[in-house]
Design a protein around this motif. Sequence first.
Motif, PDB file in Angstrom:
ATOM      1  N   TRP A  17       3.201  14.022   2.524  1.00  0.00           N
ATOM      2  CA  TRP A  17       1.767  14.338   2.522  1.00  0.00           C
ATOM      3  C   TRP A  17       1.094  13.718   3.739  1.00  0.00           C
ATOM      4  O   TRP A  17       0.305  14.378   4.420  1.00  0.00           O
ATOM      5  N   LEU A  18       1.389  12.452   4.017  1.00  0.00           N
ATOM      6  CA  LEU A  18       0.746  11.770   5.130  1.00  0.00           C
ATOM      7  C   LEU A  18       1.077  12.453   6.455  1.00  0.00           C
ATOM      8  O   LEU A  18       0.208  12.635   7.300  1.00  0.00           O
ATOM      9  N   LEU A  19       2.333  12.848   6.632  1.00  0.00           N
ATOM     10  CA  LEU A  19       2.745  13.446   7.898  1.00  0.00           C
ATOM     11  C   LEU A  19       2.375  14.922   8.012  1.00  0.00           C
ATOM     12  O   LEU A  19       1.971  15.380   9.084  1.00  0.00           O
ATOM     13  N   ASN A  20       2.520  15.676   6.932  1.00  0.00           N
ATOM     14  CA  ASN A  20       2.374  17.135   7.012  1.00  0.00           C
ATOM     15  C   ASN A  20       1.265  17.726   6.152  1.00  0.00           C
ATOM     16  O   ASN A  20       1.018  18.921   6.216  1.00  0.00           O
ATOM     17  N   GLY A  21       0.669  16.924   5.297  1.00  0.00           N
ATOM     18  CA  GLY A  21      -0.386  17.441   4.437  1.00  0.00           C
ATOM     19  C   GLY A  21       0.124  18.202   3.229  1.00  0.00           C
ATOM     20  O   GLY A  21      -0.647  18.809   2.501  1.00  0.00           O
ATOM     21  N   LYS A  22       1.450  18.173   3.001  1.00  0.00           N
ATOM     22  CA  LYS A  22       2.016  18.870   1.845  1.00  0.00           C
ATOM     23  C   LYS A  22       2.439  17.836   0.815  1.00  0.00           C
ATOM     24  O   LYS A  22       3.019  16.820   1.154  1.00  0.00           O
ATOM     25  N   GLY A  23       2.136  18.107  -0.414  1.00  0.00           N
ATOM     26  CA  GLY A  23       2.417  17.143  -1.472  1.00  0.00           C
ATOM     27  C   GLY A  23       1.103  16.708  -2.091  1.00  0.00           C
ATOM     28  O   GLY A  23       0.093  17.406  -1.982  1.00  0.00           O
ATOM     29  N   ASN A  24       1.120  15.562  -2.720  1.00  0.00           N
ATOM     30  CA  ASN A  24      -0.061  15.091  -3.445  1.00  0.00           C
ATOM     31  C   ASN A  24      -0.501  13.728  -2.956  1.00  0.00           C
ATOM     32  O   ASN A  24       0.310  12.905  -2.563  1.00  0.00           O
ATOM     33  N   PHE A  25      -1.793  13.511  -3.012  1.00  0.00           N
ATOM     34  CA  PHE A  25      -2.348  12.180  -2.822  1.00  0.00           C
ATOM     35  C   PHE A  25      -3.507  12.039  -3.785  1.00  0.00           C
ATOM     36  O   PHE A  25      -4.363  12.917  -3.846  1.00  0.00           O
ATOM     37  N   PRO A  26      -3.571  10.971  -4.551  1.00  0.00           N
ATOM     38  CA  PRO A  26      -2.566   9.926  -4.662  1.00  0.00           C
ATOM     39  C   PRO A  26      -1.356  10.426  -5.438  1.00  0.00           C
ATOM     40  O   PRO A  26      -1.480  11.219  -6.361  1.00  0.00           O
ATOM     41  N   HIS A  27      -0.203   9.957  -5.018  1.00  0.00           N
ATOM     42  CA  HIS A  27       1.060  10.336  -5.645  1.00  0.00           C
ATOM     43  C   HIS A  27       1.392   9.303  -6.712  1.00  0.00           C
ATOM     44  O   HIS A  27       1.420   8.120  -6.440  1.00  0.00           O
TER      45      HIS A  27
ATOM     46  N   GLU B 253      -5.086  16.194  12.119  1.00  0.00           N
ATOM     47  CA  GLU B 253      -4.913  16.297  10.669  1.00  0.00           C
ATOM     48  C   GLU B 253      -4.397  14.987  10.081  1.00  0.00           C
ATOM     49  O   GLU B 253      -4.805  14.580   9.000  1.00  0.00           O
ATOM     50  N   PHE B 254      -3.473  14.326  10.804  1.00  0.00           N
ATOM     51  CA  PHE B 254      -2.978  13.021  10.353  1.00  0.00           C
ATOM     52  C   PHE B 254      -4.140  12.046  10.243  1.00  0.00           C
ATOM     53  O   PHE B 254      -4.259  11.313   9.264  1.00  0.00           O
ATOM     54  N   THR B 255      -5.008  12.049  11.255  1.00  0.00           N
ATOM     55  CA  THR B 255      -6.165  11.157  11.265  1.00  0.00           C
ATOM     56  C   THR B 255      -7.044  11.403  10.046  1.00  0.00           C
ATOM     57  O   THR B 255      -7.520  10.463   9.410  1.00  0.00           O
ATOM     58  N   GLY B 256      -7.248  12.666   9.697  1.00  0.00           N
ATOM     59  CA  GLY B 256      -8.050  13.004   8.518  1.00  0.00           C
ATOM     60  C   GLY B 256      -7.415  12.488   7.245  1.00  0.00           C
ATOM     61  O   GLY B 256      -8.110  11.957   6.360  1.00  0.00           O
ATOM     62  N   ARG B 257      -6.092  12.615   7.143  1.00  0.00           N
ATOM     63  CA  ARG B 257      -5.408  12.116   5.944  1.00  0.00           C
ATOM     64  C   ARG B 257      -5.444  10.595   5.890  1.00  0.00           C
ATOM     65  O   ARG B 257      -5.621  10.003   4.820  1.00  0.00           O
ATOM     66  N   LEU B 258      -5.281   9.944   7.039  1.00  0.00           N
ATOM     67  CA  LEU B 258      -5.361   8.477   7.078  1.00  0.00           C
ATOM     68  C   LEU B 258      -6.757   8.025   6.661  1.00  0.00           C
ATOM     69  O   LEU B 258      -6.901   7.074   5.884  1.00  0.00           O
ATOM     70  N   GLN B 259      -7.779   8.713   7.137  1.00  0.00           N
ATOM     71  CA  GLN B 259      -9.158   8.372   6.751  1.00  0.00           C
ATOM     72  C   GLN B 259      -9.351   8.571   5.256  1.00  0.00           C
ATOM     73  O   GLN B 259     -10.029   7.781   4.600  1.00  0.00           O
ATOM     74  N   LYS B 260      -8.716   9.601   4.698  1.00  0.00           N
ATOM     75  CA  LYS B 260      -8.808   9.847   3.253  1.00  0.00           C
ATOM     76  C   LYS B 260      -8.198   8.678   2.475  1.00  0.00           C
ATOM     77  O   LYS B 260      -8.737   8.249   1.455  1.00  0.00           O
ATOM     78  N   VAL B 261      -7.075   8.147   2.952  1.00  0.00           N
ATOM     79  CA  VAL B 261      -6.429   6.999   2.304  1.00  0.00           C
ATOM     80  C   VAL B 261      -7.362   5.787   2.376  1.00  0.00           C
ATOM     81  O   VAL B 261      -7.583   5.096   1.373  1.00  0.00           O
TER      82      VAL B 261
END
Length: 140
Positions: A65-75, A6-14
């Motif tokens: 958000w980056l670590l747990n997927g909770k919160g917003n991106f972009p913040h 999941e972290f990898t997916g969020r990093l790819q999203k960034v």
Amino acid sequence: MINSAEFTGRLQKVIDYYNESASSFAEKIGVQRSSISHILSGRNKPSLDFVMKVLNSYPEVELYWLLNGKGNFPHHPLDNQTPPPKISEAQKKLPSENGNQISIPTEAEKENQITPPPSDSEIEKIVIFYKNGTFKSYKP
């Protein structure tokens, strides 16, 4: 514990959000290209140093958000705040009640402004920070 996939997916999203390649992203945050490749492939887990470099280079990325997927991106931290009213150049030069001009400091002047300490304070330490990340500390 961080779910690496999941972290990898969020990093790819960034990376995708900023239209970066893995190579340009690595250069911008100051890591080797292989580090990005190994994290994206799941071979390695991100270090704390890696996460902090991402957060320092991209302030819109929220740690939680980056670590747990909770919160917003972009913040956008200022989204919930009401912006200060705009003051025109003409308003900055209006005379005050006693006839003197009002001088409203610019943002740069505010940044360099020093607030005097209370009269009963003593200086414990002076720290000078340099743009290259180093600092010097002086004790009177």
